[in-house]
Design a protein around this motif. Structure first.
Motif, PDB file in Angstrom:
ATOM      1  N   VAL A  43       0.847  -1.190   0.000  1.00 41.94           N
ATOM      2  CA  VAL A  43       0.000   0.000   0.000  1.00 41.94           C
ATOM      3  C   VAL A  43       0.886   1.244   0.000  1.00 41.94           C
ATOM      4  O   VAL A  43       1.860   1.330   0.738  1.00 41.94           O
ATOM      5  N   VAL A  44       0.546   2.204  -0.843  1.00 41.62           N
ATOM      6  CA  VAL A  44       1.267   3.466  -0.926  1.00 41.62           C
ATOM      7  C   VAL A  44       0.488   4.509  -0.121  1.00 41.62           C
ATOM      8  O   VAL A  44      -0.679   4.776  -0.419  1.00 41.62           O
ATOM      9  N   ILE A  45       1.135   5.063   0.904  1.00 47.21           N
ATOM     10  CA  ILE A  45       0.504   6.104   1.710  1.00 47.21           C
ATOM     11  C   ILE A  45       0.610   7.428   0.952  1.00 47.21           C
ATOM     12  O   ILE A  45       1.708   7.899   0.662  1.00 47.21           O
ATOM     13  N   ILE A  46      -0.544   8.011   0.614  1.00 45.40           N
ATOM     14  CA  ILE A  46      -0.535   9.231  -0.199  1.00 45.40           C
ATOM     15  C   ILE A  46      -0.819  10.497   0.607  1.00 45.40           C
ATOM     16  O   ILE A  46      -0.651  11.598   0.092  1.00 45.40           O
ATOM     17  N   ASN A  47      -1.265  10.330   1.861  1.00 45.63           N
ATOM     18  CA  ASN A  47      -1.594  11.510   2.658  1.00 45.63           C
ATOM     19  C   ASN A  47      -1.602  11.141   4.134  1.00 45.63           C
ATOM     20  O   ASN A  47      -1.828   9.980   4.486  1.00 45.63           O
ATOM     21  N   THR A  48      -1.375  12.133   4.985  1.00 50.07           N
ATOM     22  CA  THR A  48      -1.503  11.975   6.429  1.00 50.07           C
ATOM     23  C   THR A  48      -2.471  13.024   6.936  1.00 50.07           C
ATOM     24  O   THR A  48      -2.343  14.207   6.611  1.00 50.07           O
ATOM     25  N   LEU A  49      -3.456  12.573   7.695  1.00 49.02           N
ATOM     26  CA  LEU A  49      -4.425  13.465   8.312  1.00 49.02           C
ATOM     27  C   LEU A  49      -4.221  13.424   9.816  1.00 49.02           C
ATOM     28  O   LEU A  49      -4.143  12.345  10.398  1.00 49.02           O
ATOM     29  N   LYS A  50      -4.157  14.590  10.432  1.00 49.22           N
ATOM     30  CA  LYS A  50      -3.980  14.665  11.874  1.00 49.22           C
ATOM     31  C   LYS A  50      -5.148  15.439  12.461  1.00 49.22           C
ATOM     32  O   LYS A  50      -5.364  16.608  12.103  1.00 49.22           O
ATOM     33  N   PHE A  51      -5.904  14.788  13.338  1.00 44.78           N
ATOM     34  CA  PHE A  51      -7.059  15.399  13.971  1.00 44.78           C
ATOM     35  C   PHE A  51      -6.766  15.586  15.454  1.00 44.78           C
ATOM     36  O   PHE A  51      -6.690  14.629  16.214  1.00 44.78           O
TER      37      PHE A  51
END
Length: 89
Positions: free
Chosen positions: A4-12
């Motif tokens: 799997v290629v991680i394309i984004n990181t979301l931080k909440f």
């Protein structure tokens, strides 16, 4: 999970969201999940247990989306959410 290629990181961050009056993170997350292609993923960091439960339960309703729970990392809980090839294809 495989390749799997991680394309984004979301931080909440619950503190930032409460202070700024931002919308619930699930809406932002769903917008990003819709963009994923097969074998693409996003890294999600969240520091609110209620948000974590909503995210996990919502993901169960989406057929070709999976997640891995990586536990706590620096006071945030990490999930890796990814799209798998739809078995109907």
């Amino acid at each position: 999970m495989g390749s799997v290629v991680i394309i984004n990181t979301l931080k909440f961050d619950k503190n930032d969201s409460c202070e700024m009056g931002l919308r619930h993170p699930i809406y932002t997350l769903l917008d990003e999940v819709k963009k994923l292609k097969a074998n693409e993923g996003i890294r999600v960091l969240v520091n609110d247990y209620d948000w974590l439960l909503v995210i996990k339960n919502t993901l169960l309703l989406i057929g070709d989306i999976k997640y891995e729970d990586h536990g706590d990392i620096d006071s945030f809980h990490e999930l890796v959410i990814y799209r798998v090839t739809n078995p109907q294809q």
